[in-house]
Design a protein around this motif. Structure first.
Motif, PDB file in Angstrom:
ATOM      1  N   GLY A 119      26.552 -19.757 -17.256  1.00 25.39           N
ATOM      2  CA  GLY A 119      26.162 -20.792 -17.959  1.00 25.39           C
ATOM      3  C   GLY A 119      24.988 -20.998 -18.397  1.00 25.39           C
ATOM      4  N   ASP A 130      26.179 -17.427 -26.602  1.00 24.45           N
ATOM      5  CA  ASP A 130      27.133 -18.441 -26.250  1.00 24.45           C
ATOM      6  C   ASP A 130      28.386 -18.466 -26.572  1.00 24.45           C
ATOM      7  OD1 ASP A 130      27.358 -21.088 -25.036  1.00 24.45           O
ATOM      8  OD2 ASP A 130      26.866 -22.086 -26.992  1.00 24.45           O
ATOM      9  N   MET A 134      31.363 -18.591 -23.929  1.00 21.86           N
ATOM     10  CA  MET A 134      32.031 -19.386 -23.897  1.00 21.86           C
ATOM     11  C   MET A 134      33.497 -19.423 -24.097  1.00 21.86           C
ATOM     12  SD  MET A 134      30.871 -22.120 -22.144  1.00 21.86           S
ATOM     13  CE  MET A 134      29.739 -21.240 -21.064  1.00 21.86           C
ATOM     14  N   THR A 137      35.183 -17.995 -21.114  1.00 20.85           N
ATOM     15  CA  THR A 137      35.439 -19.103 -20.022  1.00 20.85           C
ATOM     16  C   THR A 137      36.580 -19.889 -20.531  1.00 20.85           C
ATOM     17  OG1 THR A 137      32.943 -19.206 -19.903  1.00 20.85           O
ATOM     18  CG2 THR A 137      33.978 -21.080 -19.185  1.00 20.85           C
ATOM     19  N   TYR A 175      32.054 -23.990 -13.261  1.00 16.48           N
ATOM     20  CA  TYR A 175      30.588 -23.998 -13.126  1.00 16.48           C
ATOM     21  C   TYR A 175      29.690 -23.515 -14.296  1.00 16.48           C
ATOM     22  CZ  TYR A 175      32.374 -24.671  -8.384  1.00 16.48           C
ATOM     23  OH  TYR A 175      32.698 -25.398  -7.428  1.00 16.48           O
ATOM     24  N   ALA A 176      30.692 -22.465 -15.007  1.00 11.15           N
ATOM     25  CA  ALA A 176      29.625 -22.047 -16.081  1.00 11.15           C
ATOM     26  C   ALA A 176      29.461 -23.318 -17.181  1.00 11.15           C
ATOM     27  CB  ALA A 176      30.462 -20.829 -16.754  1.00 11.15           C
ATOM     28  N   ARG A 177      30.673 -23.821 -17.413  1.00  4.98           N
ATOM     29  CA  ARG A 177      30.502 -24.955 -18.401  1.00  4.98           C
ATOM     30  C   ARG A 177      29.541 -26.117 -17.945  1.00  4.98           C
ATOM     31  NH1 ARG A 177      34.708 -26.587 -22.436  1.00  4.98           N
ATOM     32  NH2 ARG A 177      33.981 -24.755 -23.510  1.00  4.98           N
ATOM     33  N   ARG A 180      26.145 -24.668 -18.334  1.00  3.33           N
ATOM     34  CA  ARG A 180      25.754 -24.775 -19.733  1.00  3.33           C
ATOM     35  C   ARG A 180      25.295 -26.127 -20.383  1.00  3.33           C
ATOM     36  NH1 ARG A 180      28.804 -25.652 -24.184  1.00  3.33           N
ATOM     37  NH2 ARG A 180      28.063 -24.702 -26.120  1.00  3.33           N
ATOM     38  N   CYS A 214      19.874 -26.968 -12.538  1.00  2.62           N
ATOM     39  CA  CYS A 214      21.291 -27.173 -12.728  1.00  2.62           C
ATOM     40  C   CYS A 214      21.796 -26.964 -11.163  1.00  2.62           C
ATOM     41  CB  CYS A 214      22.120 -25.917 -13.306  1.00  2.62           C
ATOM     42  SG  CYS A 214      21.191 -25.772 -15.144  1.00  2.62           S
TER      43      CYS A 214
END
Lengths: 298, 244
Positions: A119, A130, A134, A137, A175-177, A180, A214
Protein backbone atom coordinates in the motif's frame (compact mmCIF):
# COMPACT_ATOMS: atom_id res chain seq x y z
CA UNK A 1 14.54 13.44 45.46
CA UNK A 2 12.19 10.56 45.89
CA UNK A 3 9.63 9.66 43.29
CA UNK A 4 7.43 6.62 43.31
CA UNK A 5 7.32 4.24 40.38
CA UNK A 6 3.81 5.41 39.52
CA UNK A 7 5.05 9.00 39.28
CA UNK A 8 8.01 7.89 37.22
CA UNK A 9 5.64 6.15 34.85
CA UNK A 10 3.30 9.10 34.37
CA UNK A 11 5.70 12.03 34.38
CA UNK A 12 5.31 14.63 31.64
CA UNK A 13 9.05 15.22 31.53
CA UNK A 14 10.76 11.86 31.09
CA UNK A 15 14.53 11.77 31.37
CA UNK A 16 15.32 9.18 28.75
CA UNK A 17 13.98 7.73 25.55
CA UNK A 18 13.12 4.42 27.23
CA UNK A 19 11.19 6.15 29.97
CA UNK A 20 9.35 8.31 27.44
CA UNK A 21 8.32 5.18 25.58
CA UNK A 22 7.13 3.47 28.74
CA UNK A 23 5.16 6.54 29.80
CA UNK A 24 3.48 6.65 26.41
CA UNK A 25 2.73 2.93 26.50
CA UNK A 26 1.35 3.27 29.98
CA UNK A 27 -0.93 6.15 28.98
CA UNK A 28 -2.18 4.31 25.88
CA UNK A 29 -2.81 1.22 27.98
CA UNK A 30 -4.75 3.26 30.52
CA UNK A 31 -6.85 4.82 27.78
CA UNK A 32 -7.54 1.35 26.42
CA UNK A 33 -8.62 -0.20 29.72
CA UNK A 34 -10.64 2.89 30.64
CA UNK A 35 -12.98 1.75 27.88
CA UNK A 36 -14.94 -1.06 29.52
CA UNK A 37 -15.79 -2.98 26.35
CA UNK A 38 -12.18 -2.81 25.18
CA UNK A 39 -11.11 -4.13 28.57
CA UNK A 40 -13.47 -7.08 28.15
CA UNK A 41 -12.05 -7.71 24.68
CA UNK A 42 -8.50 -7.51 26.00
CA UNK A 43 -9.29 -9.95 28.79
CA UNK A 44 -10.92 -12.42 26.38
CA UNK A 45 -7.93 -12.26 24.04
CA UNK A 46 -5.50 -12.64 26.95
CA UNK A 47 -7.53 -15.59 28.28
CA UNK A 48 -7.41 -17.18 24.84
CA UNK A 49 -3.64 -16.79 24.65
CA UNK A 50 -3.13 -18.08 28.19
CA UNK A 51 -5.39 -21.03 27.42
CA UNK A 52 -3.36 -21.83 24.32
CA UNK A 53 -0.06 -21.53 26.17
CA UNK A 54 -0.67 -23.41 29.40
CA UNK A 55 -4.19 -24.83 29.09
CA UNK A 56 -3.10 -28.18 27.62
CA UNK A 57 -1.13 -28.89 30.82
CA UNK A 58 -4.36 -29.06 32.83
CA UNK A 59 -6.59 -31.15 30.60
CA UNK A 60 -6.33 -34.65 29.18
CA UNK A 61 -5.49 -35.73 25.68
CA UNK A 62 -7.76 -34.31 22.97
CA UNK A 63 -7.63 -37.52 20.93
CA UNK A 64 -8.08 -40.29 23.54
CA UNK A 65 -11.21 -42.19 22.59
CA UNK A 66 -13.36 -43.90 25.19
CA UNK A 67 -16.14 -45.42 23.13
CA UNK A 68 -18.10 -46.47 26.22
CA UNK A 69 -18.43 -42.76 27.12
CA UNK A 70 -19.83 -41.59 23.77
CA UNK A 71 -21.96 -38.44 23.67
CA UNK A 72 -22.15 -37.92 27.43
CA UNK A 73 -23.81 -34.68 28.51
CA UNK A 74 -21.80 -32.11 30.53
CA UNK A 75 -21.07 -33.49 34.00
CA UNK A 76 -18.48 -33.23 36.78
CA UNK A 77 -16.23 -35.72 35.00
CA UNK A 78 -16.61 -34.11 31.57
CA UNK A 79 -17.44 -30.43 32.06
CA UNK A 80 -18.38 -29.91 28.42
CA UNK A 81 -19.48 -33.52 27.82
CA UNK A 82 -17.98 -35.92 25.30
CA UNK A 83 -18.27 -36.22 21.54
CA UNK A 84 -19.25 -39.07 19.24
CA UNK A 85 -15.98 -40.92 19.86
CA UNK A 86 -16.01 -40.42 23.62
CA UNK A 87 -13.38 -37.66 23.55
CA UNK A 88 -13.53 -35.00 26.26
CA UNK A 89 -14.83 -31.80 24.64
CA UNK A 90 -13.22 -29.50 27.24
CA UNK A 91 -9.85 -30.97 26.42
CA UNK A 92 -10.52 -30.59 22.69
CA UNK A 93 -11.66 -26.98 23.05
CA UNK A 94 -8.55 -26.11 25.08
CA UNK A 95 -6.22 -27.78 22.61
CA UNK A 96 -8.18 -26.22 19.76
CA UNK A 97 -7.33 -22.77 21.08
CA UNK A 98 -3.69 -23.45 20.16
CA UNK A 99 -4.66 -23.99 16.54
CA UNK A 100 -6.85 -20.88 16.53
CA UNK A 101 -4.18 -18.65 18.08
CA UNK A 102 -1.57 -20.01 15.70
CA UNK A 103 -3.74 -19.33 12.65
CA UNK A 104 -4.66 -15.81 13.81
CA UNK A 105 -1.08 -14.93 14.69
CA UNK A 106 0.46 -16.28 11.50
CA UNK A 107 -2.16 -14.70 9.25
CA UNK A 108 -1.75 -11.32 10.97
CA UNK A 109 2.04 -11.47 10.79
CA UNK A 110 1.90 -12.17 7.05
CA UNK A 111 -0.99 -9.94 6.07
CA UNK A 112 -0.11 -6.79 8.04
CA UNK A 113 3.43 -6.18 6.75
CA UNK A 114 2.64 -7.35 3.19
CA UNK A 115 -0.48 -5.19 2.85
CA UNK A 116 1.21 -2.21 4.48
CA UNK A 117 4.30 -2.41 2.28
CA UNK A 118 2.36 -2.82 -0.97
CA UNK A 119 0.00 0.00 0.00
CA UNK A 120 2.60 2.59 0.94
CA UNK A 121 4.82 1.77 -2.04
CA UNK A 122 1.86 2.13 -4.42
CA UNK A 123 0.67 5.32 -2.73
CA UNK A 124 4.07 6.98 -2.46
CA UNK A 125 5.41 6.29 -5.93
CA UNK A 126 2.14 6.59 -7.82
CA UNK A 127 2.23 6.31 -11.61
CA UNK A 128 2.67 2.89 -13.14
CA UNK A 129 3.91 1.33 -9.87
CA UNK A 130 0.60 2.30 -8.32
CA UNK A 131 -1.38 1.12 -11.34
CA UNK A 132 0.28 -2.31 -11.44
CA UNK A 133 0.09 -2.95 -7.70
CA UNK A 134 -3.48 -1.75 -7.40
CA UNK A 135 -4.75 -3.79 -10.35
CA UNK A 136 -3.21 -6.90 -8.77
CA UNK A 137 -4.92 -5.91 -5.54
CA UNK A 138 -8.20 -5.44 -7.39
CA UNK A 139 -7.97 -8.93 -8.85
CA UNK A 140 -7.59 -10.46 -5.41
CA UNK A 141 -10.25 -8.15 -4.01
CA UNK A 142 -12.80 -9.06 -6.67
CA UNK A 143 -13.03 -12.69 -5.55
CA UNK A 144 -14.99 -13.65 -2.45
CA UNK A 145 -12.58 -14.44 0.34
CA UNK A 146 -13.86 -17.82 1.40
CA UNK A 147 -14.26 -19.03 -2.18
CA UNK A 148 -10.71 -17.97 -3.07
CA UNK A 149 -9.41 -19.58 0.12
CA UNK A 150 -11.28 -22.75 -0.83
CA UNK A 151 -9.69 -22.73 -4.25
CA UNK A 152 -6.22 -22.28 -2.78
CA UNK A 153 -6.71 -25.01 -0.22
CA UNK A 154 -8.03 -27.30 -2.93
CA UNK A 155 -4.91 -26.57 -4.99
CA UNK A 156 -2.39 -26.65 -2.15
CA UNK A 157 -3.94 -29.54 -0.24
CA UNK A 158 -5.66 -29.54 3.08
CA UNK A 159 -4.05 -28.83 6.44
CA UNK A 160 -3.58 -25.96 8.85
CA UNK A 161 -0.49 -24.47 7.21
CA UNK A 162 -2.17 -24.39 3.83
CA UNK A 163 -5.23 -22.86 5.44
CA UNK A 164 -2.98 -20.13 6.89
CA UNK A 165 -1.43 -19.47 3.48
CA UNK A 166 -4.83 -19.46 1.79
CA UNK A 167 -6.30 -17.03 4.30
CA UNK A 168 -3.23 -14.77 4.11
CA UNK A 169 -3.30 -14.68 0.32
CA UNK A 170 -6.94 -13.70 0.33
CA UNK A 171 -6.87 -11.10 3.09
CA UNK A 172 -4.01 -8.71 2.28
CA UNK A 173 -5.77 -6.61 -0.43
CA UNK A 174 -7.91 -4.51 1.94
CA UNK A 175 -4.75 -3.62 3.88
CA UNK A 176 -2.98 -2.53 0.73
CA UNK A 177 -5.94 -0.31 -0.16
CA UNK A 178 -6.12 1.11 3.34
CA UNK A 179 -2.40 1.86 3.50
CA UNK A 180 -2.47 3.34 0.00
CA UNK A 181 -5.34 5.66 0.85
CA UNK A 182 -3.58 6.84 4.00
CA UNK A 183 -0.33 7.29 2.11
CA UNK A 184 -2.03 9.39 -0.58
CA UNK A 185 -3.40 11.68 2.10
CA UNK A 186 0.03 12.29 3.67
CA UNK A 187 2.35 11.93 0.70
CA UNK A 188 2.16 15.62 -0.16
CA UNK A 189 2.12 16.90 3.38
CA UNK A 190 4.74 19.36 4.53
CA UNK A 191 6.51 17.00 6.89
CA UNK A 192 7.16 14.50 4.12
CA UNK A 193 8.44 17.31 1.89
CA UNK A 194 10.57 18.49 4.79
CA UNK A 195 12.09 15.04 5.33
CA UNK A 196 12.98 14.94 1.64
CA UNK A 197 14.51 18.42 1.86
CA UNK A 198 16.65 17.26 4.73
CA UNK A 199 18.01 14.51 2.54
CA UNK A 200 16.03 11.53 3.83
CA UNK A 201 16.23 8.54 1.50
CA UNK A 202 13.06 7.10 0.01
CA UNK A 203 13.25 4.13 2.36
CA UNK A 204 13.52 6.43 5.35
CA UNK A 205 10.56 8.50 4.22
CA UNK A 206 8.48 5.37 3.65
CA UNK A 207 9.28 3.58 6.87
CA UNK A 208 9.96 6.46 9.23
CA UNK A 209 7.30 8.91 8.17
CA UNK A 210 4.58 7.20 6.18
CA UNK A 211 4.40 3.69 7.65
CA UNK A 212 3.98 4.80 11.29
CA UNK A 213 1.02 6.96 10.30
CA UNK A 214 -0.63 4.10 8.43
CA UNK A 215 0.17 1.62 11.16
CA UNK A 216 -2.61 2.68 13.52
CA UNK A 217 -5.39 2.04 11.03
CA UNK A 218 -3.76 -1.19 9.85
CA UNK A 219 -3.46 -2.52 13.41
CA UNK A 220 -7.07 -1.63 14.16
CA UNK A 221 -8.23 -3.28 10.96
CA UNK A 222 -6.05 -6.30 11.72
CA UNK A 223 -7.65 -6.74 15.13
CA UNK A 224 -11.11 -6.51 13.61
CA UNK A 225 -10.18 -9.01 10.93
CA UNK A 226 -8.82 -11.50 13.47
CA UNK A 227 -12.38 -12.46 14.26
CA UNK A 228 -13.02 -12.91 10.55
CA UNK A 229 -9.88 -15.01 10.31
CA UNK A 230 -11.13 -17.24 13.12
CA UNK A 231 -14.42 -17.63 11.30
CA UNK A 232 -12.81 -18.43 7.96
CA UNK A 233 -10.43 -20.92 9.58
CA UNK A 234 -13.40 -22.51 11.29
CA UNK A 235 -15.31 -22.40 8.01
CA UNK A 236 -12.50 -24.17 6.18
CA UNK A 237 -12.36 -26.72 8.99
CA UNK A 238 -16.12 -27.13 8.83
CA UNK A 239 -15.93 -27.82 5.10
CA UNK A 240 -13.15 -30.32 5.70
CA UNK A 241 -10.50 -28.22 3.94
CA UNK A 242 -8.60 -26.82 6.92
CA UNK A 243 -7.55 -28.87 9.88
CA UNK A 244 -8.05 -32.60 9.47
CA UNK A 245 -9.47 -35.13 11.95
CA UNK A 246 -8.51 -35.95 14.62
CA UNK A 247 -7.12 -32.42 15.15
CA UNK A 248 -9.20 -30.53 17.71
CA UNK A 249 -10.01 -27.56 15.48
CA UNK A 250 -13.13 -25.69 16.52
CA UNK A 251 -14.74 -25.49 13.08
CA UNK A 252 -14.09 -29.16 12.52
CA UNK A 253 -15.69 -29.95 15.89
CA UNK A 254 -18.81 -27.99 14.96
CA UNK A 255 -18.98 -29.91 11.69
CA UNK A 256 -18.67 -33.25 13.47
CA UNK A 257 -21.32 -32.30 16.03
CA UNK A 258 -23.78 -31.22 13.34
CA UNK A 259 -25.27 -34.71 13.10
CA UNK A 260 -26.16 -34.73 16.77
CA UNK A 261 -27.19 -31.11 17.16
CA UNK A 262 -30.81 -31.93 18.08
CA UNK A 263 -30.23 -34.69 20.63
CA UNK A 264 -26.72 -33.96 21.87
CA UNK A 265 -26.56 -30.17 21.48
CA UNK A 266 -23.28 -29.72 23.42
CA UNK A 267 -21.13 -31.46 20.81
CA UNK A 268 -21.57 -28.68 18.26
CA UNK A 269 -22.57 -25.84 20.56
CA UNK A 270 -19.56 -25.73 22.88
CA UNK A 271 -16.93 -25.23 20.14
CA UNK A 272 -19.38 -22.86 18.47
CA UNK A 273 -19.50 -20.77 21.63
CA UNK A 274 -15.69 -20.84 21.77
CA UNK A 275 -15.54 -19.45 18.21
CA UNK A 276 -18.12 -16.82 19.09
CA UNK A 277 -16.37 -15.64 22.26
CA UNK A 278 -12.93 -15.53 20.63
CA UNK A 279 -14.13 -13.50 17.65
CA UNK A 280 -16.17 -11.21 19.88
CA UNK A 281 -13.07 -10.60 22.03
CA UNK A 282 -10.99 -9.54 19.02
CA UNK A 283 -13.79 -7.31 17.78
CA UNK A 284 -14.15 -5.50 21.11
CA UNK A 285 -10.38 -5.09 21.35
CA UNK A 286 -10.32 -3.66 17.83
CA UNK A 287 -12.99 -1.15 18.79
CA UNK A 288 -11.00 -0.06 21.84
CA UNK A 289 -7.75 0.24 19.88
CA UNK A 290 -9.46 2.44 17.34
CA UNK A 291 -10.63 4.78 20.07
CA UNK A 292 -7.15 4.96 21.58
CA UNK A 293 -5.50 5.74 18.25
CA UNK A 294 -8.17 8.27 17.37
CA UNK A 295 -7.69 10.04 20.68
CA UNK A 296 -4.04 10.53 19.91
CA UNK A 297 -4.53 11.96 16.46
CA UNK A 298 -7.18 14.43 17.56
CA UNK B 1 26.26 32.49 -1.11
CA UNK B 2 22.98 32.62 -3.00
CA UNK B 3 23.02 33.55 -6.68
CA UNK B 4 19.73 33.69 -8.50
CA UNK B 5 20.06 34.41 -12.21
CA UNK B 6 17.19 35.16 -14.57
CA UNK B 7 14.83 32.68 -13.01
CA UNK B 8 11.41 32.31 -14.61
CA UNK B 9 8.67 29.98 -13.42
CA UNK B 10 5.59 29.23 -15.48
CA UNK B 11 2.47 27.44 -14.32
CA UNK B 12 0.49 25.77 -17.07
CA UNK B 13 -3.21 25.17 -17.11
CA UNK B 14 -5.14 23.67 -19.99
CA UNK B 15 -5.99 26.98 -21.52
CA UNK B 16 -3.21 29.34 -20.54
CA UNK B 17 0.21 29.79 -19.04
CA UNK B 18 0.78 31.94 -16.01
CA UNK B 19 4.20 33.44 -15.50
CA UNK B 20 4.65 33.35 -11.73
CA UNK B 21 8.23 34.56 -11.73
CA UNK B 22 9.60 36.78 -14.46
CA UNK B 23 13.35 37.06 -14.84
CA UNK B 24 14.25 37.24 -11.16
CA UNK B 25 17.91 37.87 -10.37
CA UNK B 26 19.45 38.62 -7.01
CA UNK B 27 22.42 37.65 -4.93
CA UNK B 28 22.98 37.29 -1.22
CA UNK B 29 26.50 37.43 0.19
CA UNK B 30 27.62 34.98 2.83
CA UNK B 31 26.64 35.79 6.40
CA UNK B 32 24.08 38.41 5.51
CA UNK B 33 20.33 38.54 6.00
CA UNK B 34 18.19 39.08 2.96
CA UNK B 35 14.48 39.79 2.98
CA UNK B 36 11.87 39.24 0.34
CA UNK B 37 8.68 41.25 0.68
CA UNK B 38 5.57 41.63 -1.39
CA UNK B 39 1.86 41.19 -1.18
CA UNK B 40 0.10 37.84 -1.40
CA UNK B 41 0.48 36.25 -4.80
CA UNK B 42 3.56 38.25 -5.70
CA UNK B 43 5.64 35.09 -6.11
CA UNK B 44 7.61 35.06 -2.87
CA UNK B 45 6.93 31.44 -1.96
CA UNK B 46 7.28 30.36 -5.58
CA UNK B 47 10.76 31.83 -5.62
CA UNK B 48 11.62 29.99 -2.42
CA UNK B 49 10.26 26.74 -3.82
CA UNK B 50 12.24 27.25 -7.00
CA UNK B 51 15.34 27.85 -4.88
CA UNK B 52 14.87 24.43 -3.28
CA UNK B 53 13.95 22.80 -6.61
CA UNK B 54 10.48 21.99 -5.27
CA UNK B 55 9.10 23.86 -8.25
CA UNK B 56 10.89 23.52 -11.57
CA UNK B 57 12.12 26.77 -13.08
CA UNK B 58 11.35 27.27 -16.77
CA UNK B 59 14.66 29.03 -17.25
CA UNK B 60 17.51 30.53 -15.29
CA UNK B 61 19.67 29.05 -12.56
CA UNK B 62 19.86 29.13 -8.79
CA UNK B 63 23.23 28.64 -7.18
CA UNK B 64 23.51 28.15 -3.46
CA UNK B 65 26.88 27.71 -1.79
CA UNK B 66 28.48 27.43 -5.20
CA UNK B 67 26.28 24.60 -6.39
CA UNK B 68 23.51 24.73 -8.96
CA UNK B 69 20.30 23.61 -7.28
CA UNK B 70 18.70 20.60 -8.90
CA UNK B 71 16.02 18.06 -8.04
CA UNK B 72 18.14 15.44 -6.30
CA UNK B 73 21.20 17.21 -4.97
CA UNK B 74 23.99 15.43 -3.08
CA UNK B 75 23.46 14.81 0.61
CA UNK B 76 26.14 17.32 1.58
CA UNK B 77 24.16 20.08 -0.15
CA UNK B 78 21.05 19.13 1.79
CA UNK B 79 22.95 19.58 5.00
CA UNK B 80 24.24 23.03 4.09
CA UNK B 81 20.91 24.45 2.96
CA UNK B 82 17.90 24.17 5.22
CA UNK B 83 14.41 25.55 5.00
CA UNK B 84 11.76 26.39 7.60
CA UNK B 85 8.31 26.12 6.16
CA UNK B 86 5.51 28.59 6.59
CA UNK B 87 3.17 26.22 8.42
CA UNK B 88 5.44 24.75 11.05
CA UNK B 89 2.81 22.43 12.52
CA UNK B 90 2.26 20.74 9.17
CA UNK B 91 6.01 20.40 8.70
CA UNK B 92 6.36 18.29 11.86
CA UNK B 93 5.37 14.63 11.74
CA UNK B 94 2.46 14.34 14.18
CA UNK B 95 3.53 10.95 15.54
CA UNK B 96 7.18 11.85 16.09
CA UNK B 97 8.40 13.28 19.36
CA UNK B 98 10.55 16.40 19.38
CA UNK B 99 13.44 14.05 20.12
CA UNK B 100 12.79 12.07 16.91
CA UNK B 101 12.16 15.22 14.86
CA UNK B 102 15.49 16.81 15.77
CA UNK B 103 17.30 13.48 15.78
CA UNK B 104 16.29 12.57 12.25
CA UNK B 105 18.45 15.01 10.25
CA UNK B 106 21.33 14.11 12.59
CA UNK B 107 20.86 10.45 11.69
CA UNK B 108 20.51 11.21 7.96
CA UNK B 109 23.77 13.12 7.90
CA UNK B 110 25.49 10.71 10.32
CA UNK B 111 26.42 13.22 12.98
CA UNK B 112 28.26 11.84 15.97
CA UNK B 113 26.92 12.22 19.49
CA UNK B 114 23.26 12.85 18.57
CA UNK B 115 22.22 12.79 22.24
CA UNK B 116 24.32 15.85 23.05
CA UNK B 117 23.42 17.64 19.84
CA UNK B 118 19.68 17.23 20.38
CA UNK B 119 19.94 18.76 23.85
CA UNK B 120 22.15 21.55 22.51
CA UNK B 121 19.72 22.29 19.66
CA UNK B 122 16.85 22.49 22.15
CA UNK B 123 18.88 24.80 24.34
CA UNK B 124 19.81 26.97 21.34
CA UNK B 125 16.18 27.70 20.62
CA UNK B 126 15.24 28.17 24.25
CA UNK B 127 13.42 24.89 24.86
CA UNK B 128 14.11 22.76 27.91
CA UNK B 129 14.75 19.03 28.22
CA UNK B 130 11.16 18.67 29.40
CA UNK B 131 9.98 19.37 25.84
CA UNK B 132 12.16 16.67 24.37
CA UNK B 133 9.66 13.83 24.44
CA UNK B 134 6.54 15.84 23.60
CA UNK B 135 4.56 15.42 20.42
CA UNK B 136 3.95 18.46 18.21
CA UNK B 137 0.30 18.59 19.29
CA UNK B 138 1.45 18.97 22.90
CA UNK B 139 3.37 22.15 22.07
CA UNK B 140 2.25 25.74 21.60
CA UNK B 141 2.59 27.49 18.25
CA UNK B 142 5.77 29.28 19.27
CA UNK B 143 7.30 26.10 20.61
CA UNK B 144 6.52 24.29 17.36
CA UNK B 145 8.23 27.05 15.43
CA UNK B 146 11.24 26.68 17.70
CA UNK B 147 11.31 22.93 17.11
CA UNK B 148 11.17 23.51 13.34
CA UNK B 149 14.10 25.90 13.63
CA UNK B 150 16.02 23.61 16.00
CA UNK B 151 15.64 20.74 13.53
CA UNK B 152 17.33 22.81 10.83
CA UNK B 153 20.01 24.22 13.10
CA UNK B 154 20.97 20.82 14.52
CA UNK B 155 22.91 19.90 11.39
CA UNK B 156 24.78 23.20 11.27
CA UNK B 157 23.63 24.57 7.92
CA UNK B 158 25.28 27.51 6.17
CA UNK B 159 22.11 28.84 4.61
CA UNK B 160 18.62 28.95 6.03
CA UNK B 161 15.52 29.86 4.09
CA UNK B 162 12.60 30.98 6.21
CA UNK B 163 9.12 31.22 4.73
CA UNK B 164 7.06 33.67 6.80
CA UNK B 165 8.67 32.54 10.05
CA UNK B 166 6.30 34.54 12.20
CA UNK B 167 3.04 34.76 10.27
CA UNK B 168 1.27 32.13 12.40
CA UNK B 169 2.31 33.68 15.71
CA UNK B 170 0.95 36.47 17.83
CA UNK B 171 2.98 39.64 18.28
CA UNK B 172 4.81 38.81 21.52
CA UNK B 173 5.87 35.37 20.29
CA UNK B 174 6.83 36.95 16.94
CA UNK B 175 9.34 39.17 18.69
CA UNK B 176 10.74 36.20 20.57
CA UNK B 177 11.22 34.15 17.42
CA UNK B 178 12.72 37.09 15.54
CA UNK B 179 15.22 37.74 18.33
CA UNK B 180 16.00 34.04 18.49
CA UNK B 181 16.67 33.84 14.76
CA UNK B 182 18.80 36.99 14.82
CA UNK B 183 20.84 35.76 17.79
CA UNK B 184 21.47 32.40 16.12
CA UNK B 185 22.37 34.14 12.87
CA UNK B 186 25.02 36.23 14.65
CA UNK B 187 26.36 33.31 16.69
CA UNK B 188 26.62 30.88 13.79
CA UNK B 189 27.28 33.27 10.92
CA UNK B 190 24.31 31.96 8.95
CA UNK B 191 23.16 33.32 5.65
CA UNK B 192 19.44 33.95 6.01
CA UNK B 193 16.83 34.39 3.34
CA UNK B 194 13.56 35.52 4.84
CA UNK B 195 10.17 35.84 3.23
CA UNK B 196 7.67 38.12 4.86
CA UNK B 197 4.90 40.53 4.10
CA UNK B 198 5.67 42.44 7.27
CA UNK B 199 7.81 45.45 6.25
CA UNK B 200 8.85 46.67 9.74
CA UNK B 201 9.91 43.13 10.64
CA UNK B 202 12.02 42.83 7.51
CA UNK B 203 13.53 46.25 8.09
CA UNK B 204 14.53 45.12 11.57
CA UNK B 205 16.00 41.78 10.54
CA UNK B 206 17.54 42.22 7.13
CA UNK B 207 20.58 43.92 5.68
CA UNK B 208 19.01 44.14 2.26
CA UNK B 209 15.61 43.35 0.86
CA UNK B 210 13.88 42.84 -2.44
CA UNK B 211 10.37 44.05 -3.15
CA UNK B 212 8.37 41.74 -5.37
CA UNK B 213 5.23 42.48 -7.30
CA UNK B 214 3.47 40.22 -9.79
CA UNK B 215 6.46 37.92 -10.15
CA UNK B 216 8.95 40.68 -10.76
CA UNK B 217 11.58 42.10 -8.40
CA UNK B 218 10.78 45.79 -8.48
CA UNK B 219 13.66 47.05 -6.41
CA UNK B 220 16.46 45.86 -4.16
CA UNK B 221 17.24 48.25 -1.31
CA UNK B 222 18.99 48.26 2.04
CA UNK B 223 16.95 48.36 5.21
CA UNK B 224 18.35 51.85 5.83
CA UNK B 225 16.82 52.93 2.53
CA UNK B 226 13.55 51.54 3.75
CA UNK B 227 13.71 53.47 7.01
CA UNK B 228 14.76 56.65 5.23
CA UNK B 229 12.06 56.16 2.62
CA UNK B 230 14.82 56.34 0.02
CA UNK B 231 13.17 54.39 -2.78
CA UNK B 232 12.79 55.01 -6.48
CA UNK B 233 10.26 52.49 -7.71
CA UNK B 234 6.62 53.54 -7.96
CA UNK B 235 5.25 50.32 -6.56
CA UNK B 236 7.67 50.35 -3.63
CA UNK B 237 6.59 53.88 -2.76
CA UNK B 238 2.98 52.78 -2.85
CA UNK B 239 3.72 49.78 -0.65
CA UNK B 240 5.65 51.86 1.84
CA UNK B 241 3.00 54.52 2.12
CA UNK B 242 0.29 51.93 2.65
CA UNK B 243 2.19 50.15 5.40
CA UNK B 244 3.64 53.05 7.34
Amino acid sequence: MSTTFAQWLTTDRPASRAQARLVRLNLSFRALVANRLALVGLLVVLALVVMALIGPLFVGSPTDQVLADRLLPPSAAHWFGTDELGRDILSRVVHGSQITVRIVLMVSLIVGPVGLTIGIVAGYFGGWVDAVLMRITDIFLSLPRLVLALAFVAALGTGINNAIIAIAITSWPPYARLARAETLSIRNSDFVRMAELQGASTLRVLFNHIAPLCLASVVVRLTFDMSGTILIAAGLGFLGLGAQPPQPEWGLMVAAGRQYVLDQWWVATIPGIAIFIASLGFNLLGDGLRDVFDARSS
Amino acid sequence: MIEIENVCVDFHTKTRTVRALNDVSLSVPQGSVFGLVGESGSGKTTLLRAMMALTAASSGTVKIAGEVVKQNPPLAFRRRVQMVMQDCYASLNPVHTVDQIIGEPLAIHRFDNPEKRILQALKDVGLGPEHRFRFPHQLSGGQRQRVAIARCLAIEPDVMLLDEPTSALDVSIQAEIVNLVMRLQREKGLTLFIISHDLPLVAHMCDRLAIMHKGVVREIITSQDLIDNNVKDEYTKELLSSSL
